[in-house]
Design a protein around this motif. Sequence first.
Motif, PDB file in Angstrom:
ATOM      1  N   ASN A  86       0.832  -1.170   0.074  1.00 27.15           N
ATOM      2  CA  ASN A  86      -0.098  -0.210   0.016  1.00 27.15           C
ATOM      3  C   ASN A  86       0.871   1.352  -0.073  1.00 27.15           C
ATOM      4  OD1 ASN A  86       0.903   0.625   2.602  1.00 27.15           O
ATOM      5  ND2 ASN A  86      -0.784  -0.881   3.439  1.00 27.15           N
ATOM      6  N   ASN A  87       0.274   2.381  -0.141  1.00 28.59           N
ATOM      7  CA  ASN A  87       0.907   3.530  -0.240  1.00 28.59           C
ATOM      8  C   ASN A  87       1.823   3.976   0.977  1.00 28.59           C
ATOM      9  OD1 ASN A  87      -0.097   4.118  -2.944  1.00 28.59           O
ATOM     10  ND2 ASN A  87      -1.970   4.845  -2.115  1.00 28.59           N
ATOM     11  N   PHE A  88       1.226   3.451   2.304  1.00 25.99           N
ATOM     12  CA  PHE A  88       1.943   3.968   3.388  1.00 25.99           C
ATOM     13  C   PHE A  88       3.187   3.383   3.436  1.00 25.99           C
ATOM     14  CE2 PHE A  88       2.812   3.426   7.899  1.00 25.99           C
ATOM     15  CZ  PHE A  88       2.683   4.673   8.418  1.00 25.99           C
ATOM     16  N   SER A  89       3.585   2.231   3.105  1.00 26.39           N
ATOM     17  CA  SER A  89       4.913   1.501   3.259  1.00 26.39           C
ATOM     18  C   SER A  89       5.635   1.907   2.018  1.00 26.39           C
ATOM     19  CB  SER A  89       4.804  -0.188   2.971  1.00 26.39           C
ATOM     20  OG  SER A  89       4.088  -0.588   2.048  1.00 26.39           O
ATOM     21  N   ILE A  90       5.253   2.317   0.868  1.00 25.48           N
ATOM     22  CA  ILE A  90       5.839   2.924  -0.312  1.00 25.48           C
ATOM     23  C   ILE A  90       6.395   4.151   0.127  1.00 25.48           C
ATOM     24  CG2 ILE A  90       5.556   3.775  -2.679  1.00 25.48           C
ATOM     25  CD1 ILE A  90       3.473   1.474  -3.226  1.00 25.48           C
ATOM     26  N   ILE A  91       5.878   4.780   0.943  1.00 28.12           N
ATOM     27  CA  ILE A  91       6.250   6.427   1.223  1.00 28.12           C
ATOM     28  C   ILE A  91       7.417   6.178   2.099  1.00 28.12           C
ATOM     29  CG2 ILE A  91       5.700   8.320   2.594  1.00 28.12           C
ATOM     30  CD1 ILE A  91       4.677   8.750  -0.099  1.00 28.12           C
ATOM     31  N   PHE A  92       7.429   5.096   2.955  1.00 24.90           N
ATOM     32  CA  PHE A  92       8.587   4.977   3.702  1.00 24.90           C
ATOM     33  C   PHE A  92       9.795   4.379   2.994  1.00 24.90           C
ATOM     34  CE2 PHE A  92       5.794   5.452   7.324  1.00 24.90           C
ATOM     35  CZ  PHE A  92       6.436   6.027   8.326  1.00 24.90           C
ATOM     36  N   TYR A  93       9.418   3.705   1.924  1.00 29.10           N
ATOM     37  CA  TYR A  93      10.427   2.984   1.048  1.00 29.10           C
ATOM     38  C   TYR A  93      11.181   4.281   0.234  1.00 29.10           C
ATOM     39  CZ  TYR A  93      12.333   1.133  -3.258  1.00 29.10           C
ATOM     40  OH  TYR A  93      13.225   0.896  -4.093  1.00 29.10           O
ATOM     41  N   LEU A  94      10.395   5.064  -0.256  1.00 27.67           N
ATOM     42  CA  LEU A  94      10.783   6.195  -1.019  1.00 27.67           C
ATOM     43  C   LEU A  94      11.752   7.225   0.155  1.00 27.67           C
ATOM     44  CD1 LEU A  94       7.618   6.843  -3.057  1.00 27.67           C
ATOM     45  CD2 LEU A  94       9.632   5.738  -3.927  1.00 27.67           C
ATOM     46  N   VAL A  95      11.289   7.511   0.918  1.00 30.73           N
ATOM     47  CA  VAL A  95      12.111   8.091   1.861  1.00 30.73           C
ATOM     48  C   VAL A  95      13.622   7.642   2.031  1.00 30.73           C
ATOM     49  CG1 VAL A  95      12.361   9.107   4.388  1.00 30.73           C
ATOM     50  CG2 VAL A  95      10.229   9.424   2.730  1.00 30.73           C
ATOM     51  N   ALA A  96      13.452   6.282   2.497  1.00 31.42           N
ATOM     52  CA  ALA A  96      14.772   5.553   2.771  1.00 31.42           C
ATOM     53  C   ALA A  96      15.669   5.583   1.690  1.00 31.42           C
ATOM     54  CB  ALA A  96      14.431   4.123   2.896  1.00 31.42           C
ATOM     55  N   ILE A  97      15.231   5.511   0.346  1.00 35.13           N
ATOM     56  CA  ILE A  97      16.042   5.498  -0.832  1.00 35.13           C
ATOM     57  C   ILE A  97      16.854   6.821  -1.075  1.00 35.13           C
ATOM     58  CG2 ILE A  97      14.832   3.417  -1.986  1.00 35.13           C
ATOM     59  CD1 ILE A  97      13.619   5.337  -3.912  1.00 35.13           C
ATOM     60  N   ILE A  98      15.782   7.900  -0.907  1.00 31.47           N
ATOM     61  CA  ILE A  98      16.395   9.438  -0.906  1.00 31.47           C
ATOM     62  C   ILE A  98      17.407   9.430   0.017  1.00 31.47           C
ATOM     63  CG2 ILE A  98      15.737  11.789  -0.904  1.00 31.47           C
ATOM     64  CD1 ILE A  98      13.024  10.967  -2.055  1.00 31.47           C
ATOM     65  N   ILE A  99      17.191   9.144   1.239  1.00 31.80           N
ATOM     66  CA  ILE A  99      18.105   9.123   2.390  1.00 31.80           C
ATOM     67  C   ILE A  99      19.579   8.566   1.968  1.00 31.80           C
ATOM     68  CG2 ILE A  99      18.692   8.571   4.588  1.00 31.80           C
ATOM     69  CD1 ILE A  99      15.920   9.281   5.515  1.00 31.80           C
ATOM     70  N   SER A 100      19.409   7.154   1.365  1.00 26.46           N
ATOM     71  CA  SER A 100      20.501   6.552   0.965  1.00 26.46           C
ATOM     72  C   SER A 100      21.463   7.351  -0.109  1.00 26.46           C
ATOM     73  CB  SER A 100      20.051   4.953   0.272  1.00 26.46           C
ATOM     74  OG  SER A 100      19.629   4.495   1.620  1.00 26.46           O
ATOM     75  N   ALA A 101      20.695   7.850  -1.077  1.00 22.34           N
ATOM     76  CA  ALA A 101      21.242   8.613  -2.006  1.00 22.34           C
ATOM     77  C   ALA A 101      22.008   9.630  -1.551  1.00 22.34           C
ATOM     78  CB  ALA A 101      20.466   9.007  -3.286  1.00 22.34           C
ATOM     79  N   LEU A 102      21.621  10.335  -0.594  1.00 22.98           N
ATOM     80  CA  LEU A 102      22.142  11.502  -0.103  1.00 22.98           C
ATOM     81  C   LEU A 102      23.447  11.380   0.826  1.00 22.98           C
ATOM     82  CD1 LEU A 102      19.003  13.543   0.593  1.00 22.98           C
ATOM     83  CD2 LEU A 102      20.713  14.067  -0.934  1.00 22.98           C
ATOM     84  N   LEU A 103      23.405  10.243   1.870  1.00 20.66           N
ATOM     85  CA  LEU A 103      24.285  10.122   2.758  1.00 20.66           C
ATOM     86  C   LEU A 103      25.634   9.643   2.645  1.00 20.66           C
ATOM     87  CD1 LEU A 103      22.051   8.312   5.584  1.00 20.66           C
ATOM     88  CD2 LEU A 103      22.791  10.791   5.491  1.00 20.66           C
ATOM     89  N   PHE A 104      25.854   8.661   1.419  1.00 20.65           N
ATOM     90  CA  PHE A 104      27.088   8.050   1.214  1.00 20.65           C
ATOM     91  C   PHE A 104      27.594   8.883  -0.015  1.00 20.65           C
ATOM     92  CE2 PHE A 104      24.394   4.953   3.313  1.00 20.65           C
ATOM     93  CZ  PHE A 104      25.263   4.748   4.674  1.00 20.65           C
ATOM     94  N   ASN A 105      28.984   8.910   0.072  1.00 18.36           N
ATOM     95  CA  ASN A 105      29.856   9.074  -0.982  1.00 18.36           C
ATOM     96  C   ASN A 105      30.996   8.361  -1.327  1.00 18.36           C
ATOM     97  OD1 ASN A 105      31.598  10.062   0.923  1.00 18.36           O
ATOM     98  ND2 ASN A 105      31.538  12.083   0.407  1.00 18.36           N
ATOM     99  N   ASP A 106      31.026   7.073  -0.602  1.00 11.40           N
ATOM    100  CA  ASP A 106      32.163   6.159  -0.780  1.00 11.40           C
ATOM    101  C   ASP A 106      31.950   5.686  -2.359  1.00 11.40           C
ATOM    102  OD1 ASP A 106      34.111   4.119   0.397  1.00 11.40           O
ATOM    103  OD2 ASP A 106      32.875   2.951  -0.976  1.00 11.40           O
ATOM    104  N   PRO A 107      32.755   5.561  -3.138  1.00  7.27           N
ATOM    105  CA  PRO A 107      32.807   4.956  -4.903  1.00  7.27           C
ATOM    106  C   PRO A 107      32.091   3.845  -4.715  1.00  7.27           C
ATOM    107  CG  PRO A 107      35.011   5.690  -4.050  1.00  7.27           C
ATOM    108  CD  PRO A 107      34.408   5.756  -2.811  1.00  7.27           C
ATOM    109  N   ILE A 108      32.326   2.678  -3.894  1.00  8.46           N
ATOM    110  CA  ILE A 108      31.714   1.440  -3.901  1.00  8.46           C
ATOM    111  C   ILE A 108      30.276   1.571  -3.837  1.00  8.46           C
ATOM    112  CG2 ILE A 108      31.748  -0.806  -3.502  1.00  8.46           C
ATOM    113  CD1 ILE A 108      34.136  -0.338  -4.905  1.00  8.46           C
ATOM    114  N   ILE A 109      29.950   2.260  -2.604  1.00 12.84           N
ATOM    115  CA  ILE A 109      28.266   2.382  -2.169  1.00 12.84           C
ATOM    116  C   ILE A 109      27.706   3.337  -3.107  1.00 12.84           C
ATOM    117  CG2 ILE A 109      27.092   3.192  -0.522  1.00 12.84           C
ATOM    118  CD1 ILE A 109      29.358   2.628   1.625  1.00 12.84           C
TER     119      ILE A 109
END
Length: 306
Positions: A13-36
């Motif tokens: 449902n949309n509730f779990s999808i919103i949490f997933y979308l927030v999680a992937i945006i945070i992952s894209a923002l936090l790390f800058n190690d080349p492998i990650i």
Amino acid sequence: MKKIYSGFQQATNNFSIIFYLVAIIISALLFNDPIIVLTIFISLLLVASFAKKEKSSGYFKFSIIIFVTTMAFNLLVNQRGTNVIFQIPFLKVTTESLMNASILAFSFVNLLLAFYIYDAFTNVKTIFDLMSKGFRSIAIVFILTIKFIPKIIEIFKETGFLYKFRSNDNSGKSKLTSQMDLIEIILNKAMASFMNVSDVLITKGYSNRQKITKRFNGTVSDYILLLTSVLVTIFNFVMLFFKVGKVDLGSANVQMFTDKNIFIVMTINLVMILMPILIGVSQYLWWKWYVSKITASNMPTAKNFR
């Protein structure tokens, strides 16, 4: 692929999808190690292809332009390093500067892909339904901020095609001046579009909603997606606190290497980002496993997986 995507939509449902979308945006923002960063890029690219919308080619072309532009700009600005790849007057490209430029370029593209996935999985009404109970005062700002990049790219694609005919009549203008005029038109249209969306949403009373208008019933897949997104987000912040997955951008000693901690962060984020595909595949295989029991069924769900 459509059947797998349909399985994911029906299982969550949309509730779990919103949490997933927030999680992937945070992952894209936090790390800058080349492998990650490279792992997150590949994962987001797979999910973006999985959730591909109609007329999405312009978005991916824009992402390529951003990647090339970011690489070129950083190679000009940062010329540190000792391992020279090639050198010409006013430009020295080293392995260290190339690594810095690649990390920044992939990081920008990761953010663009995360916004694309967000735009593909959600709509305006869904956001207001989920945020109307306690966050209705910031719902409009949240929507306009996250959808800003996809909307500008859409306007850029539409306006750029029409502007070519208009620019033919301005032969006296340079190409740079024409591009600046085009950017000005795009920004003006984008701001007008967002202001219009904001006014319409307020007029319809979305900002005054007191409760969620739709009841969200969770499934096993919902709880798995929700729990995974929350736990991985907490894990990522803990790793960030211990400076795992962070490198000193702009320095002359950025290297591509992996250790146990980097591998753990890479694997956990890879699994989390690919959760929609994993859920869709599991649902599809489940229906295929029981295909003998539903072959005579005329239910729409059975037809989709047949």
